[in-house]
Design a protein around this motif. Structure first.
Motif, mmCIF file in Angstrom:
data_model
loop_
_atom_site.group_PDB
_atom_site.id
_atom_site.type_symbol
_atom_site.label_atom_id
_atom_site.label_comp_id
_atom_site.label_asym_id
_atom_site.label_seq_id
_atom_site.Cartn_x
_atom_site.Cartn_y
_atom_site.Cartn_z
ATOM 1 N N GLN A 72 0.829 -1.213 0.000
ATOM 2 C CA GLN A 72 0.000 0.000 0.000
ATOM 3 C C GLN A 72 0.862 1.261 0.000
ATOM 4 O OE1 GLN A 72 -2.237 -1.178 3.506
ATOM 5 N NE2 GLN A 72 -4.125 -1.385 2.293
ATOM 6 N N GLU A 73 1.986 1.230 0.711
ATOM 7 C CA GLU A 73 2.910 2.360 0.662
ATOM 8 C C GLU A 73 3.366 2.601 -0.771
ATOM 9 O OE1 GLU A 73 6.161 1.779 3.319
ATOM 10 O OE2 GLU A 73 4.910 1.618 5.101
ATOM 11 N N ARG A 74 3.698 1.524 -1.470
ATOM 12 C CA ARG A 74 4.121 1.664 -2.867
ATOM 13 C C ARG A 74 3.015 2.270 -3.714
ATOM 14 N NH1 ARG A 74 8.007 -0.547 -6.170
ATOM 15 N NH2 ARG A 74 8.824 -1.799 -4.446
ATOM 16 N N GLU A 75 1.773 1.833 -3.498
ATOM 17 C CA GLU A 75 0.647 2.387 -4.252
ATOM 18 C C GLU A 75 0.499 3.883 -4.004
ATOM 19 O OE1 GLU A 75 -2.760 0.178 -3.097
ATOM 20 O OE2 GLU A 75 -2.119 -1.682 -4.079
ATOM 21 N N VAL A 76 0.620 4.295 -2.741
ATOM 22 C CA VAL A 76 0.501 5.713 -2.405
ATOM 23 C C VAL A 76 1.638 6.513 -3.037
ATOM 24 C CG1 VAL A 76 0.554 7.381 -0.506
ATOM 25 C CG2 VAL A 76 -0.779 5.279 -0.282
ATOM 26 N N LEU A 77 2.863 5.975 -2.961
ATOM 27 C CA LEU A 77 4.012 6.662 -3.540
ATOM 28 C C LEU A 77 3.882 6.752 -5.053
ATOM 29 C CD1 LEU A 77 6.723 7.905 -2.557
ATOM 30 C CD2 LEU A 77 7.791 5.723 -3.133
ATOM 31 N N ASP A 78 3.460 5.661 -5.692
ATOM 32 C CA ASP A 78 3.265 5.676 -7.140
ATOM 33 C C ASP A 78 2.223 6.717 -7.540
ATOM 34 O OD1 ASP A 78 5.099 3.625 -7.346
ATOM 35 O OD2 ASP A 78 3.616 2.051 -7.750
ATOM 36 N N ALA A 79 1.156 6.800 -6.747
ATOM 37 C CA ALA A 79 0.101 7.768 -7.054
ATOM 38 C C ALA A 79 0.612 9.197 -6.895
ATOM 39 C CB ALA A 79 -1.109 7.526 -6.150
ATOM 40 N N LEU A 80 1.449 9.430 -5.878
ATOM 41 C CA LEU A 80 2.008 10.770 -5.675
ATOM 42 C C LEU A 80 2.930 11.148 -6.831
ATOM 43 C CD1 LEU A 80 2.304 13.261 -3.856
ATOM 44 C CD2 LEU A 80 4.196 12.080 -2.702
ATOM 45 N N GLU A 81 3.740 10.215 -7.284
ATOM 46 C CA GLU A 81 4.617 10.500 -8.425
ATOM 47 C C GLU A 81 3.790 10.805 -9.669
ATOM 48 O OE1 GLU A 81 8.286 8.531 -11.011
ATOM 49 O OE2 GLU A 81 7.070 7.254 -9.709
ATOM 50 N N ALA A 82 2.797 9.976 -9.934
ATOM 51 C CA ALA A 82 1.976 10.187 -11.130
ATOM 52 C C ALA A 82 1.260 11.529 -11.077
ATOM 53 C CB ALA A 82 0.967 9.043 -11.272
ATOM 54 N N GLU A 83 0.735 11.886 -9.916
ATOM 55 C CA GLU A 83 0.050 13.171 -9.777
ATOM 56 C C GLU A 83 1.024 14.330 -9.942
ATOM 57 O OE1 GLU A 83 -2.861 16.100 -9.131
ATOM 58 O OE2 GLU A 83 -2.908 14.034 -9.870
ATOM 59 N N VAL A 115 12.467 14.389 -11.266
ATOM 60 C CA VAL A 115 11.393 13.861 -10.421
ATOM 61 C C VAL A 115 11.427 12.333 -10.367
ATOM 62 C CG1 VAL A 115 8.883 13.636 -10.200
ATOM 63 C CG2 VAL A 115 9.897 15.863 -10.767
ATOM 64 N N THR A 116 11.606 11.692 -11.513
ATOM 65 C CA THR A 116 11.548 10.228 -11.566
ATOM 66 C C THR A 116 12.647 9.558 -10.744
ATOM 67 O OG1 THR A 116 10.448 10.309 -13.725
ATOM 68 C CG2 THR A 116 11.536 8.239 -13.119
ATOM 69 N N PRO A 117 13.918 9.996 -10.828
ATOM 70 C CA PRO A 117 14.937 9.373 -9.961
ATOM 71 C C PRO A 117 14.661 9.562 -8.481
ATOM 72 C CG PRO A 117 15.982 10.608 -11.731
ATOM 73 C CD PRO A 117 14.520 10.955 -11.766
ATOM 74 N N PHE A 118 14.089 10.699 -8.117
ATOM 75 C CA PHE A 118 13.766 10.901 -6.704
ATOM 76 C C PHE A 118 12.775 9.848 -6.226
ATOM 77 C CE2 PHE A 118 10.694 12.557 -3.634
ATOM 78 C CZ PHE A 118 11.532 12.643 -2.528
ATOM 79 N N PHE A 119 11.692 9.670 -6.943
ATOM 80 C CA PHE A 119 10.699 8.690 -6.512
ATOM 81 C C PHE A 119 11.238 7.263 -6.593
ATOM 82 C CE2 PHE A 119 7.737 12.219 -6.921
ATOM 83 C CZ PHE A 119 6.881 11.989 -5.850
ATOM 84 N N GLY A 142 19.334 9.728 -6.365
ATOM 85 C CA GLY A 142 17.909 9.998 -6.457
ATOM 86 C C GLY A 142 17.329 10.696 -5.252
ATOM 87 N N SER A 143 17.837 10.379 -4.062
ATOM 88 C CA SER A 143 17.236 10.925 -2.851
ATOM 89 C C SER A 143 17.777 12.284 -2.460
ATOM 90 C CB SER A 143 17.447 9.952 -1.675
ATOM 91 O OG SER A 143 18.829 9.856 -1.353
ATOM 92 N N ALA A 144 18.993 12.621 -2.922
ATOM 93 C CA ALA A 144 19.630 13.851 -2.435
ATOM 94 C C ALA A 144 20.230 14.707 -3.551
ATOM 95 C CB ALA A 144 20.715 13.495 -1.420
ATOM 96 N N GLU A 145 20.981 14.088 -4.449
ATOM 97 C CA GLU A 145 21.626 14.896 -5.485
ATOM 98 C C GLU A 145 20.598 15.562 -6.380
ATOM 99 O OE1 GLU A 145 24.833 12.923 -7.574
ATOM 100 O OE2 GLU A 145 25.359 11.776 -5.784
ATOM 101 N N VAL A 146 19.536 14.838 -6.759
ATOM 102 C CA VAL A 146 18.544 15.484 -7.627
ATOM 103 C C VAL A 146 17.778 16.575 -6.884
ATOM 104 C CG1 VAL A 146 18.288 13.474 -9.129
ATOM 105 C CG2 VAL A 146 16.698 13.799 -7.225
ATOM 106 N N VAL A 147 17.661 16.448 -5.559
ATOM 107 C CA VAL A 147 17.025 17.524 -4.798
ATOM 108 C C VAL A 147 17.902 18.774 -4.837
ATOM 109 C CG1 VAL A 147 16.148 18.230 -2.541
ATOM 110 C CG2 VAL A 147 15.812 15.871 -3.333
ATOM 111 N N GLY A 148 19.226 18.573 -4.718
ATOM 112 C CA GLY A 148 20.138 19.696 -4.899
ATOM 113 C C GLY A 148 20.003 20.317 -6.276
#
Length: 288
Positions: A72-83, A115-119, A142-148
């Motif tokens: 379910q966490e994956r579903e929520v995360l996937d939905a957030l990325e798609a949105e 956005v995609t590497p972050f998610f 994905g978690s930090a460098e792309v945020v920079g």
């Protein structure tokens, strides 16, 4: 506010306020640095932080505490990325945090390439508990460098009629600063990551030799990032200097603290002193 603004402008401002509330609740150090940004980039960096924080919370405890399974966490995360990707394309979301981020993304040139590497890295947290050198580097990108890099796009493009690519040296500096921030947090959170989340990002960094190797890498990344801060727009330098110096101080304190001795922190008085120094000099301090 409702008396002064209507329609989309009111919605945009409400979304920006929602993003600002996220950073005010979740971060003291990053919040302090963000307050030192000029008014041009400041709201956009808050918008970036808010989306990143919400995604992180999906995989770091609150969703699980609410009773969600990993699937379910994956579903929520996937939905957030798609949105998020849809909102960047169309310029609107019913999710206020996503809407705020999408406005920033459209103005500053943040697209799927960031956005995609972050998610993808956030998704890794659901099913990967231990990292080797290769998976660590991919996760940190994905978690930090792309945020920079998202923040760099804001620094370069906020307020411009159309976004442009950032110079290569600033791109390298943003990536290395993001990597340093992430590795510092990995070292600070060894106990929590292992005990509460069952994760090992650094491959046994409670070993003294491994810990020194990680700290040496952090300091090299901080030094490389510091070298390009004078090339940033003037209204961004104080904030980046403050963030750099806070993490340089954390690195210094980590060297003096045994592994798993509890979360290392910078006292509030030291944070204020570092911020005051950044206001005066706008240049990061040298790495000790």
């Amino acid at each position: 506010m409702s008396a002064s603004y209507t329609g989309l402008e009111l919605y945009d401002r409400t979304a920006a306020d929602a993003a600002a509330a996220v950073i005010s609740r979740y971060s003291t150090s990053f919040g302090l640095a963000t307050r030192l940004l000029g008014p041009r980039p400041r709201p956009h960096v808050r918008n970036v932080y808010a989306l990143v924080r919400v995604a992180d919370e999906i995989v770091d405890g609150p969703a699980s505490d609410a009773g969600l399974s990993p699937e379910q966490e994956r579903e929520v995360l996937d939905a957030l990325e798609a949105e998020t990707l849809r909102a960047i394309e169309r310029g609107f979301s019913s999710n206020l945090v996503v809407h705020a981020f999408a406005r920033t993304a459209r103005e500053c040139g943040i697209g799927a390439a960031l956005v995609t590497p972050f998610f993808a890295s956030m998704r890794t947290d659901i099913d990967t508990s231990s990292h080797d050198a290769g998976s660590h580097d991919a996760y940190v990108f994905g978690s930090a460098e792309v945020v920079g890099l998202m923040c760099l796009q804001v620094f370069v493009n906020a307020g411009r009629p159309s976004p442009r690519p950032a110079p290569d040296d600033l791109v390298e500096g943003a990536r290395r600063l993001g990597a340093a921030f992430q590795d510092v947090n990995f070292l600070r959170d060894l106990d929590d990551d292992a005990g509460r989340l069952g994760r090992d990002y650094l491959g046994g960094a409670d070993d003294d030799a491994r810990r020194v190797t990680v700290l040496d890498r952090i300091d090299a990344d901080l030094a490389a990032a510091a070298a390009v801060v004078p090339r940033l727009p003037r209204d961004c330098r104080r904030a980046v200097t403050t963030a750099h110096d806070l993490f340089a101080e954390l690195s210094h304190r980590l060297r003096r603290t045994p592994a798993r001795a509890g979360r290392v922190r910078v006292p509030d008085a030291v944070k204020v002193a570092l911020a005051a120094r950044a206001v005066v000099t706008s240049r990061p301090r040298s790495i000790r």
